[in-house]
Design a protein around this motif. Sequence first.
Motif, PDB file in Angstrom:
ATOM      1  N   GLY A  78     122.353  46.351   8.963  1.00 14.44           N
ATOM      2  CA  GLY A  78     123.272  46.274  10.090  1.00 14.44           C
ATOM      3  C   GLY A  78     124.080  47.554  10.247  1.00 14.44           C
ATOM      4  O   GLY A  78     124.355  48.256   9.269  1.00 14.44           O
ATOM      5  N   ARG A  79     124.465  47.854  11.470  1.00 15.54           N
ATOM      6  CA  ARG A  79     125.226  49.080  11.736  1.00 15.54           C
ATOM      7  C   ARG A  79     126.637  49.017  11.158  1.00 15.54           C
ATOM      8  O   ARG A  79     127.232  50.035  10.826  1.00 15.54           O
ATOM      9  CB  ARG A  79     125.310  49.332  13.232  1.00 15.54           C
ATOM     10  N   GLY A  80     127.182  47.814  11.055  1.00 17.78           N
ATOM     11  CA  GLY A  80     128.531  47.662  10.529  1.00 17.78           C
ATOM     12  C   GLY A  80     128.823  46.206  10.264  1.00 17.78           C
ATOM     13  O   GLY A  80     128.070  45.318  10.704  1.00 17.78           O
ATOM     14  N   ARG A  81     129.920  45.932   9.560  1.00 18.84           N
ATOM     15  CA  ARG A  81     130.246  44.559   9.194  1.00 18.84           C
ATOM     16  C   ARG A  81     130.377  43.655  10.407  1.00 18.84           C
ATOM     17  O   ARG A  81     130.038  42.476  10.360  1.00 18.84           O
ATOM     18  CB  ARG A  81     131.535  44.525   8.373  1.00 18.84           C
ATOM     19  N   ASN A  82     130.879  44.202  11.514  1.00 16.04           N
ATOM     20  CA  ASN A  82     131.112  43.381  12.704  1.00 16.04           C
ATOM     21  C   ASN A  82     130.156  43.698  13.849  1.00 16.04           C
ATOM     22  O   ASN A  82     130.404  43.298  14.990  1.00 16.04           O
ATOM     23  CB  ASN A  82     132.556  43.572  13.172  1.00 16.04           C
ATOM     24  N   SER A  83     129.070  44.393  13.548  1.00 19.84           N
ATOM     25  CA  SER A  83     128.139  44.798  14.596  1.00 19.84           C
ATOM     26  C   SER A  83     126.963  43.830  14.692  1.00 19.84           C
ATOM     27  O   SER A  83     126.466  43.334  13.676  1.00 19.84           O
ATOM     28  CB  SER A  83     127.601  46.205  14.306  1.00 19.84           C
ATOM     29  N   PRO A  84     126.467  43.581  15.909  1.00 20.38           N
ATOM     30  CA  PRO A  84     125.289  42.722  16.083  1.00 20.38           C
ATOM     31  C   PRO A  84     123.978  43.505  16.088  1.00 20.38           C
ATOM     32  O   PRO A  84     122.921  42.929  16.336  1.00 20.38           O
ATOM     33  CB  PRO A  84     125.531  42.083  17.445  1.00 20.38           C
ATOM     34  N   LEU A  85     124.032  44.802  15.849  1.00 20.32           N
ATOM     35  CA  LEU A  85     122.848  45.649  15.910  1.00 20.32           C
ATOM     36  C   LEU A  85     122.356  45.978  14.504  1.00 20.32           C
ATOM     37  O   LEU A  85     123.154  46.218  13.592  1.00 20.32           O
ATOM     38  CB  LEU A  85     123.146  46.937  16.671  1.00 20.32           C
ATOM     39  N   ARG A 103     110.415  51.662  11.338  1.00 18.17           N
ATOM     40  CA  ARG A 103     111.773  51.150  11.578  1.00 18.17           C
ATOM     41  C   ARG A 103     111.796  50.451  12.935  1.00 18.17           C
ATOM     42  O   ARG A 103     111.442  51.040  13.950  1.00 18.17           O
ATOM     43  CB  ARG A 103     112.787  52.307  11.568  1.00 18.17           C
ATOM     44  N   TRP A 104     112.193  49.188  12.916  1.00 19.98           N
ATOM     45  CA  TRP A 104     112.227  48.395  14.137  1.00 19.98           C
ATOM     46  C   TRP A 104     113.676  48.082  14.513  1.00 19.98           C
ATOM     47  O   TRP A 104     114.454  47.603  13.680  1.00 19.98           O
ATOM     48  CB  TRP A 104     111.491  47.079  13.943  1.00 19.98           C
ATOM     49  N   PRO A 105     114.066  48.297  15.763  1.00 23.29           N
ATOM     50  CA  PRO A 105     115.411  47.888  16.187  1.00 23.29           C
ATOM     51  C   PRO A 105     115.482  46.377  16.297  1.00 23.29           C
ATOM     52  O   PRO A 105     114.493  45.707  16.631  1.00 23.29           O
ATOM     53  CB  PRO A 105     115.562  48.561  17.554  1.00 23.29           C
ATOM     54  N   GLY A 106     116.660  45.827  16.013  1.00 21.60           N
ATOM     55  CA  GLY A 106     116.818  44.380  16.080  1.00 21.60           C
ATOM     56  C   GLY A 106     118.254  43.968  16.313  1.00 21.60           C
ATOM     57  O   GLY A 106     119.154  44.804  16.488  1.00 21.60           O
ATOM     58  N   HIS A 107     118.471  42.666  16.333  1.00 23.46           N
ATOM     59  CA  HIS A 107     119.803  42.089  16.480  1.00 23.46           C
ATOM     60  C   HIS A 107     120.073  41.129  15.328  1.00 23.46           C
ATOM     61  O   HIS A 107     119.161  40.495  14.798  1.00 23.46           O
ATOM     62  CB  HIS A 107     119.934  41.310  17.795  1.00 23.46           C
ATOM     63  N   ASN A 108     121.350  41.036  14.966  1.00 18.92           N
ATOM     64  CA  ASN A 108     121.813  39.982  14.064  1.00 18.92           C
ATOM     65  C   ASN A 108     122.908  39.223  14.814  1.00 18.92           C
ATOM     66  O   ASN A 108     123.001  39.296  16.039  1.00 18.92           O
ATOM     67  CB  ASN A 108     122.292  40.559  12.732  1.00 18.92           C
ATOM     68  N   ALA A 109     123.739  38.499  14.097  1.00 15.72           N
ATOM     69  CA  ALA A 109     124.718  37.633  14.756  1.00 15.72           C
ATOM     70  C   ALA A 109     125.774  38.415  15.538  1.00 15.72           C
ATOM     71  O   ALA A 109     126.087  39.567  15.225  1.00 15.72           O
ATOM     72  CB  ALA A 109     125.379  36.727  13.729  1.00 15.72           C
ATOM     73  N   LEU A 110     126.339  37.740  16.532  1.00 17.53           N
ATOM     74  CA  LEU A 110     127.294  38.356  17.456  1.00 17.53           C
ATOM     75  C   LEU A 110     128.445  39.052  16.742  1.00 17.53           C
ATOM     76  O   LEU A 110     128.832  40.164  17.101  1.00 17.53           O
ATOM     77  CB  LEU A 110     127.848  37.267  18.391  1.00 17.53           C
TER      78      LEU A 110
END
Length: 246
Positions: A78-85, A103-110
């Motif tokens: 994740g990009r950061g503790r509070n990031s969804p990317l 490397r694949w771009p993705g999403h995690n939780a909001l």
Amino acid sequence: MIQRRTAVALLASPLLLTGCGAGAEATERRTPGGRPAPTATPVPEITAERAPQGIPGLGPERSAALPDRCEQAVVVTGRGRNSPLCTVVLHQRSATGWQAGPRWPGHNALRGWSAHHLSGDLRSPLGVYTLSDAGGLLADPGSRLPYHHSGGFHSPGTGFEGEPLDGSFDYVVAIDYNRRRGTSPLDWTRPLGPARGGGVWLHVDHGGPTHGCVSVAKAHMKELLRTLDPHRHPVVVMGHADWLAG
């Protein structure tokens, strides 16, 4: 098992022949003039220790959490503790160390990540989790993991950014967080209790943040399903970059 393969690979290398094959001729070779013939320059021994053994971005604590028999690790950074990317990379272990895939771009939780995931907190759980079961709305594309094909994977509605969720669960891999292994991803058994959430999956990206899952493009999900092998004991290592480096 990994050490045995490494040993076989090293013994098979022509650069490492020692013992009978290399020492069969014990007499000194000389030129016609009587001078000793020049000897070949020794070739440095190649050992497994020279190959990169660790997974880039994982610190000692996260690396130590990988099961000894694990040979496949999906690393979600994740990009950061509070990031969804996030970025998703499949690493596979060989005799010469861990090899990284694309490397694949993705999403995690909001809202990013949590060390104590709770139902409805809109954060993905930090951790190292096994990957045991897969499924989806679409027919099995050639999954090595047990695949559960069901209409229950229908995903109606819209996401946090107004994007349609239809097709998000065409292919999924269940992350073994607060679930019973060996069952369909749709099984809602929660060993830690319902308050700790569940239903955390790798699934098809819908173009926005998730409630707790990790999502990548449909083509990448198909590749994961065709590559993740239960005999190689796959896991997912997921969290923001600072946590993974711990």
